[in-house]
Design a protein around this motif. Sequence first.
Motif, PDB file in Angstrom:
ATOM      1  N   UNK A  86       0.183 -47.016  23.469  1.00  0.00           N
ATOM      2  CA  UNK A  86       0.754 -47.626  22.674  1.00  0.00           C
ATOM      3  C   UNK A  86       0.308 -48.821  21.938  1.00  0.00           C
ATOM      4  N   UNK A  87      -0.672 -49.643  22.499  1.00  0.00           N
ATOM      5  CA  UNK A  87      -1.182 -50.759  21.835  1.00  0.00           C
ATOM      6  C   UNK A  87      -2.388 -50.212  20.758  1.00  0.00           C
ATOM      7  N   UNK A  88      -2.509 -48.941  20.594  1.00  0.00           N
ATOM      8  CA  UNK A  88      -3.447 -48.429  19.469  1.00  0.00           C
ATOM      9  C   UNK A  88      -2.648 -47.865  18.357  1.00  0.00           C
ATOM     10  N   UNK A  89      -1.467 -47.908  18.354  1.00  0.00           N
ATOM     11  CA  UNK A  89      -0.566 -47.167  17.308  1.00  0.00           C
ATOM     12  C   UNK A  89      -0.573 -48.189  15.856  1.00  0.00           C
ATOM     13  N   UNK A  90      -0.922 -47.617  15.022  1.00  0.00           N
ATOM     14  CA  UNK A  90      -0.980 -48.261  13.690  1.00  0.00           C
ATOM     15  C   UNK A  90      -0.152 -47.367  12.893  1.00  0.00           C
ATOM     16  N   UNK A  91       0.694 -48.057  12.089  1.00  0.00           N
ATOM     17  CA  UNK A  91       1.583 -47.321  11.010  1.00  0.00           C
ATOM     18  C   UNK A  91       0.794 -47.146   9.778  1.00  0.00           C
ATOM     19  N   UNK A  92       1.559 -46.977   8.727  1.00  0.00           N
ATOM     20  CA  UNK A  92       1.222 -46.331   7.369  1.00  0.00           C
ATOM     21  C   UNK A  92       1.180 -44.902   7.432  1.00  0.00           C
ATOM     22  N   UNK A  93      -0.039 -44.426   7.046  1.00  0.00           N
ATOM     23  CA  UNK A  93      -0.423 -42.832   6.973  1.00  0.00           C
ATOM     24  C   UNK A  93      -0.729 -42.503   8.324  1.00  0.00           C
ATOM     25  N   UNK A  94      -0.441 -41.033   8.417  1.00  0.00           N
ATOM     26  CA  UNK A  94      -0.342 -40.116   9.873  1.00  0.00           C
ATOM     27  C   UNK A  94       0.587 -39.754  10.361  1.00  0.00           C
ATOM     28  N   UNK A  95       0.606 -39.326  11.651  1.00  0.00           N
ATOM     29  CA  UNK A  95       1.556 -38.877  12.394  1.00  0.00           C
ATOM     30  C   UNK A  95       1.819 -39.405  13.617  1.00  0.00           C
ATOM     31  N   UNK A  96       0.740 -39.985  14.254  1.00  0.00           N
ATOM     32  CA  UNK A  96       0.930 -40.514  15.570  1.00  0.00           C
ATOM     33  C   UNK A  96       1.932 -41.550  15.750  1.00  0.00           C
ATOM     34  N   UNK A  97       2.017 -42.252  14.920  1.00  0.00           N
ATOM     35  CA  UNK A  97       3.092 -43.701  14.748  1.00  0.00           C
ATOM     36  C   UNK A  97       4.456 -43.134  14.940  1.00  0.00           C
ATOM     37  N   UNK A  98       4.657 -41.866  14.469  1.00  0.00           N
ATOM     38  CA  UNK A  98       6.042 -41.181  14.514  1.00  0.00           C
ATOM     39  C   UNK A  98       6.542 -40.614  15.740  1.00  0.00           C
ATOM     40  N   UNK A  99       5.837 -40.723  16.898  1.00  0.00           N
ATOM     41  CA  UNK A  99       6.160 -40.079  18.059  1.00  0.00           C
ATOM     42  C   UNK A  99       7.176 -40.752  18.779  1.00  0.00           C
ATOM     43  N   UNK A 100       7.339 -42.153  18.669  1.00  0.00           N
ATOM     44  CA  UNK A 100       8.069 -43.033  19.226  1.00  0.00           C
ATOM     45  C   UNK A 100       7.830 -43.110  20.688  1.00  0.00           C
ATOM     46  N   UNK A 101       7.211 -42.439  21.464  1.00  0.00           N
ATOM     47  CA  UNK A 101       6.673 -42.292  22.735  1.00  0.00           C
ATOM     48  C   UNK A 101       5.336 -41.964  22.800  1.00  0.00           C
ATOM     49  N   UNK A 102       4.535 -42.561  23.645  1.00  0.00           N
ATOM     50  CA  UNK A 102       3.137 -42.304  23.519  1.00  0.00           C
ATOM     51  C   UNK A 102       2.565 -42.359  24.901  1.00  0.00           C
ATOM     52  N   UNK A 103       1.563 -41.976  25.125  1.00  0.00           N
ATOM     53  CA  UNK A 103       0.874 -41.630  26.410  1.00  0.00           C
ATOM     54  C   UNK A 103       0.123 -40.108  26.557  1.00  0.00           C
ATOM     55  N   UNK A 104       0.199 -39.539  25.417  1.00  0.00           N
ATOM     56  CA  UNK A 104      -0.593 -38.073  25.492  1.00  0.00           C
ATOM     57  C   UNK A 104      -1.946 -38.257  25.534  1.00  0.00           C
ATOM     58  N   UNK A 105      -2.451 -37.208  26.287  1.00  0.00           N
ATOM     59  CA  UNK A 105      -4.041 -37.115  26.239  1.00  0.00           C
ATOM     60  C   UNK A 105      -4.305 -36.228  25.262  1.00  0.00           C
ATOM     61  N   UNK A 106      -5.229 -36.406  24.171  1.00  0.00           N
ATOM     62  CA  UNK A 106      -5.412 -35.715  22.848  1.00  0.00           C
ATOM     63  C   UNK A 106      -6.922 -35.665  22.840  1.00  0.00           C
ATOM     64  N   UNK A 107      -7.361 -34.613  22.368  1.00  0.00           N
ATOM     65  CA  UNK A 107      -8.780 -34.294  22.207  1.00  0.00           C
ATOM     66  C   UNK A 107      -9.511 -34.967  21.035  1.00  0.00           C
ATOM     67  N   UNK A 108     -10.609 -35.144  21.047  1.00  0.00           N
ATOM     68  CA  UNK A 108     -11.448 -35.600  19.833  1.00  0.00           C
ATOM     69  C   UNK A 108     -11.270 -34.866  18.817  1.00  0.00           C
ATOM     70  N   UNK A 109     -11.080 -33.477  18.846  1.00  0.00           N
ATOM     71  CA  UNK A 109     -10.850 -32.672  17.761  1.00  0.00           C
ATOM     72  C   UNK A 109      -9.602 -32.894  17.394  1.00  0.00           C
ATOM     73  N   UNK A 110      -8.629 -33.211  17.953  1.00  0.00           N
ATOM     74  CA  UNK A 110      -7.301 -33.430  17.546  1.00  0.00           C
ATOM     75  C   UNK A 110      -7.325 -34.721  16.777  1.00  0.00           C
TER      76      UNK A 110
END
Length: 285
Positions: A86-110
């Motif tokens: 959650x402390x990495x989330x940055x708004x603006x463009x993209x999609x990760x900030x839209x999740x509203x809940x965080x903690x997923x493990x995602x690959x470097x490719x993702x």
Amino acid sequence: MSILEIYNQGVREVYERQKARAGGTWHSHITLVDAAGVGQPVVLVQDDADHVTEGYSVQKLAVATAVMDKVDRGELSLGRKLDLRADLILGGTGSYHLHTVWGDEITVANVLTAMLLVSDNTAVRMCGRVVPAQEINEILAAKGFAHTRVEPVADPARFFLGDTTPRETHDLLWRLATRTLLTPASCDFLLGILRATGGYHDGVRRNMSSRERARVATKPGQDHNTLGASRHEAGIMFGADGAPALIYALFAEGLGDRDNYGATHPAVEAHAVLGRAMFDAVHSR
């Protein structure tokens, strides 16, 4: 006049008209690859191409290059998983900030896909966890880029996206297109993301069919500073045979309409008109 000269003149004329219409200060480099694919590309537009400017999200190409360089050296894997904190989330463009809940493990490719396809800002912070700012700049320097740099801050894993020039961005793209910037597999991975039809369509790719859009790899960068708005776009057009046919790096700053990040911004409209003209110069290749 040869066909190549006609194309050259046509693209230059469209560029000058659209630049005047949009206003601001432009710094651009556009080249056409000869049909045989031999030698260096022929310059169509060279407009203050060595001007050092803030690249904004176009710089995500350089960040991705550094990450893939580390993959090529066997020091990182595209399959490595990172926790999306959650402390990495940055708004603006993209999609990760839209999740509203965080903690997923995602690959470097993702992460790289999100950063290049939808220009995710959080993805930049995720990249900084595996390739810190200083290392990114060292990789870029080793690849011969003199001005393309991220801007480090106190936290080594964080950085501002920094500066580049139209010529260096063009050269990065040319080497990516010719599969010499990284290993061929890594170049193909990045190009596949940049060419995906789920990406950015407001600018160069706007007035194209879906099939035509798939022949264009593109990355926009938009923000503002004390000069005014900046609207950038850089990419590669491919021939029907899959070979690179045209490279463009369009940087415009000091523009009006600062808070309009949509397709109706005058500079983005200029990119759309110019995109059609550039594609028409190579569509039959």
